[in-house]
Design a protein around this motif. Sequence first.
Motif, PDB file in Angstrom:
ATOM      1  N   SER A  46       0.861  -1.183   0.000  1.00  0.00           N
ATOM      2  CA  SER A  46       0.000   0.000   0.000  1.00  0.00           C
ATOM      3  C   SER A  46       0.903   1.240   0.000  1.00  0.00           C
ATOM      4  CB  SER A  46      -0.907  -0.035   1.236  1.00  0.00           C
ATOM      5  OG  SER A  46      -1.741   1.079   1.275  1.00  0.00           O
ATOM      6  N   PRO A  47       1.545   1.545  -1.117  1.00  0.00           N
ATOM      7  CA  PRO A  47       2.630   2.524  -1.106  1.00  0.00           C
ATOM      8  C   PRO A  47       2.224   4.002  -0.997  1.00  0.00           C
ATOM      9  CG  PRO A  47       2.279   1.766  -3.329  1.00  0.00           C
ATOM     10  CD  PRO A  47       1.379   0.947  -2.437  1.00  0.00           C
ATOM     11  N   LYS A  48       1.024   4.350  -1.401  1.00  0.00           N
ATOM     12  CA  LYS A  48       0.657   5.768  -1.431  1.00  0.00           C
ATOM     13  C   LYS A  48       0.452   6.299  -0.019  1.00  0.00           C
ATOM     14  CE  LYS A  48      -2.072   9.103  -3.917  1.00  0.00           C
ATOM     15  NZ  LYS A  48      -3.107   9.339  -4.912  1.00  0.00           N
ATOM     16  N   GLY A  49       1.095   7.428   0.263  1.00  0.00           N
ATOM     17  CA  GLY A  49       0.983   8.049   1.574  1.00  0.00           C
ATOM     18  C   GLY A  49       2.131   7.680   2.493  1.00  0.00           C
ATOM     19  N   HIS A  50       2.247   8.455   3.558  1.00  0.00           N
ATOM     20  CA  HIS A  50       3.327   8.299   4.531  1.00  0.00           C
ATOM     21  C   HIS A  50       3.015   7.180   5.529  1.00  0.00           C
ATOM     22  CE1 HIS A  50       6.645   9.411   7.097  1.00  0.00           C
ATOM     23  NE2 HIS A  50       5.827   9.685   8.109  1.00  0.00           N
ATOM     24  N   LYS A  51       4.022   6.451   5.915  1.00  0.00           N
ATOM     25  CA  LYS A  51       3.859   5.408   6.934  1.00  0.00           C
ATOM     26  C   LYS A  51       3.422   6.073   8.232  1.00  0.00           C
ATOM     27  CE  LYS A  51       5.934   1.292   8.779  1.00  0.00           C
ATOM     28  NZ  LYS A  51       4.830   0.533   8.198  1.00  0.00           N
ATOM     29  N   VAL A  52       2.372   5.522   8.829  1.00  0.00           N
ATOM     30  CA  VAL A  52       1.854   6.067  10.076  1.00  0.00           C
ATOM     31  C   VAL A  52       2.010   5.070  11.211  1.00  0.00           C
ATOM     32  CG1 VAL A  52      -0.230   6.912  11.252  1.00  0.00           C
ATOM     33  CG2 VAL A  52       0.208   7.554   8.877  1.00  0.00           C
ATOM     34  N   LYS A  53       1.780   3.784  10.906  1.00  0.00           N
ATOM     35  CA  LYS A  53       1.796   2.793  11.981  1.00  0.00           C
ATOM     36  C   LYS A  53       2.326   1.450  11.487  1.00  0.00           C
ATOM     37  CE  LYS A  53      -2.920   1.264  11.206  1.00  0.00           C
ATOM     38  NZ  LYS A  53      -4.177   0.903  11.829  1.00  0.00           N
ATOM     39  N   GLU A  54       2.738   0.669  12.457  1.00  0.00           N
ATOM     40  CA  GLU A  54       3.196  -0.703  12.200  1.00  0.00           C
ATOM     41  C   GLU A  54       2.121  -1.463  11.435  1.00  0.00           C
ATOM     42  OE1 GLU A  54       5.681  -4.012  12.448  1.00  0.00           O
ATOM     43  OE2 GLU A  54       6.141  -2.103  13.399  1.00  0.00           O
ATOM     44  N   ASP A 106       1.007  -1.046   8.285  1.00  0.00           N
ATOM     45  CA  ASP A 106       0.194  -0.371   7.255  1.00  0.00           C
ATOM     46  C   ASP A 106       0.740  -0.577   5.836  1.00  0.00           C
ATOM     47  OD1 ASP A 106       2.336   1.417   7.156  1.00  0.00           O
ATOM     48  OD2 ASP A 106       1.206   3.124   7.938  1.00  0.00           O
ATOM     49  N   SER A 107       1.839  -1.309   5.691  1.00  0.00           N
ATOM     50  CA  SER A 107       2.459  -1.625   4.389  1.00  0.00           C
ATOM     51  C   SER A 107       2.833  -0.390   3.590  1.00  0.00           C
ATOM     52  CB  SER A 107       1.543  -2.533   3.557  1.00  0.00           C
ATOM     53  OG  SER A 107       1.405  -3.784   4.181  1.00  0.00           O
ATOM     54  N   LYS A 108       3.134   0.686   4.281  1.00  0.00           N
ATOM     55  CA  LYS A 108       3.543   1.921   3.611  1.00  0.00           C
ATOM     56  C   LYS A 108       5.037   2.166   3.835  1.00  0.00           C
ATOM     57  CE  LYS A 108      -0.911   4.232   3.828  1.00  0.00           C
ATOM     58  NZ  LYS A 108      -1.243   3.882   2.470  1.00  0.00           N
ATOM     59  N   THR A 109       5.646   2.776   2.843  1.00  0.00           N
ATOM     60  CA  THR A 109       7.036   3.208   2.950  1.00  0.00           C
ATOM     61  C   THR A 109       7.011   4.651   3.428  1.00  0.00           C
ATOM     62  OG1 THR A 109       7.613   1.742   1.111  1.00  0.00           O
ATOM     63  CG2 THR A 109       9.187   3.489   1.656  1.00  0.00           C
ATOM     64  N   PRO A 110       7.804   4.986   4.441  1.00  0.00           N
ATOM     65  CA  PRO A 110       7.765   6.357   4.954  1.00  0.00           C
ATOM     66  C   PRO A 110       8.133   7.379   3.886  1.00  0.00           C
ATOM     67  CG  PRO A 110       9.530   5.090   6.006  1.00  0.00           C
ATOM     68  CD  PRO A 110       8.801   4.165   5.110  1.00  0.00           C
ATOM     69  N   GLU A 111       7.739   8.619   4.117  1.00  0.00           N
ATOM     70  CA  GLU A 111       8.086   9.731   3.235  1.00  0.00           C
ATOM     71  C   GLU A 111       8.788  10.794   4.068  1.00  0.00           C
ATOM     72  OE1 GLU A 111       4.389  10.934   1.424  1.00  0.00           O
ATOM     73  OE2 GLU A 111       4.242   9.077   0.274  1.00  0.00           O
ATOM     74  N   GLY A 112       9.763  11.439   3.469  1.00  0.00           N
ATOM     75  CA  GLY A 112      10.493  12.493   4.164  1.00  0.00           C
ATOM     76  C   GLY A 112      11.987  12.281   4.082  1.00  0.00           C
ATOM     77  N   GLU A 113      12.693  12.976   4.962  1.00  0.00           N
ATOM     78  CA  GLU A 113      14.163  12.938   5.024  1.00  0.00           C
ATOM     79  C   GLU A 113      14.606  12.005   6.139  1.00  0.00           C
ATOM     80  OE1 GLU A 113      16.655  14.545   3.290  1.00  0.00           O
ATOM     81  OE2 GLU A 113      15.237  15.512   1.933  1.00  0.00           O
ATOM     82  N   TYR A 114      15.467  11.070   5.793  1.00  0.00           N
ATOM     83  CA  TYR A 114      16.004  10.116   6.753  1.00  0.00           C
ATOM     84  C   TYR A 114      17.493   9.911   6.465  1.00  0.00           C
ATOM     85  CZ  TYR A 114      11.088   9.321   7.629  1.00  0.00           C
ATOM     86  OH  TYR A 114       9.771   9.517   7.936  1.00  0.00           O
ATOM     87  N   ILE A 115      18.122   9.078   7.258  1.00  0.00           N
ATOM     88  CA  ILE A 115      19.536   8.721   7.087  1.00  0.00           C
ATOM     89  C   ILE A 115      19.626   7.210   6.913  1.00  0.00           C
ATOM     90  CG2 ILE A 115      21.827   8.687   8.204  1.00  0.00           C
ATOM     91  CD1 ILE A 115      20.918  11.505   7.482  1.00  0.00           C
ATOM     92  N   ASP A 143       6.838  -5.119   3.136  1.00  0.00           N
ATOM     93  CA  ASP A 143       5.963  -4.659   4.220  1.00  0.00           C
ATOM     94  C   ASP A 143       6.139  -3.164   4.474  1.00  0.00           C
ATOM     95  OD1 ASP A 143       4.833  -7.162   4.681  1.00  0.00           O
ATOM     96  OD2 ASP A 143       6.424  -7.741   6.075  1.00  0.00           O
ATOM     97  N   GLY A 144       6.796  -2.463   3.558  1.00  0.00           N
ATOM     98  CA  GLY A 144       7.048  -1.033   3.708  1.00  0.00           C
ATOM     99  C   GLY A 144       8.492  -0.658   3.415  1.00  0.00           C
TER     100      GLY A 144
END
Length: 166
Positions: free
Chosen positions: A59-67, A69-78, A139-140
């Motif tokens: 479920s790739p669309k949108g930012h990861k919110v919770k364990e 949810d099968s989403k990949t986070p969005e934003g700046e990371y390291i 899974d994300g």
Amino acid sequence: MKVIIHIAVFILSSLIATAQANTTYHRVDLVKVDKSARVMYLMAGEDVVKQYHIALGASPKGHKVKEGDSKTPEGEYILDYKKEDSQFYRAMHISYPNAKDKARARMLGVDPGGFIMVHGQRNGDRRDAKRRQRFNWTDGCIALTNEQMDEFMALVETGTRIHIEW
């Protein structure tokens, strides 16, 4: 005879110097992920060093919110550490969740999840990786083929920024 050897050494050293001058060393300083296009770019300044087709969570669309949810986070990371003993062929950890992600999850009363990686194919999976990459199956996490993962690990150092967007 000494003159011929000196000339040969001079010519050889000139050829080596020319080859080294024409070889551009690219230090990847940013990994950019375009989730909507399912593409990852390895960047050195403004130059694209490599480009990969990726697989994401189911479920790739949108930012990861919770364990879960099968989403990949969005934003700046390291990309903060490499993991060679994973259930997947090689992996590099993404620093999700950050403080903002944790605060959002706390406000919603959910577990933000974690252990998000760039990784290769699942160990022991004999299916064709290129075919598998046509589908979002993680899974994300962000998945590459094993061959691409070897190249990624060689080009990207721990501490490199990763920017993920839709």
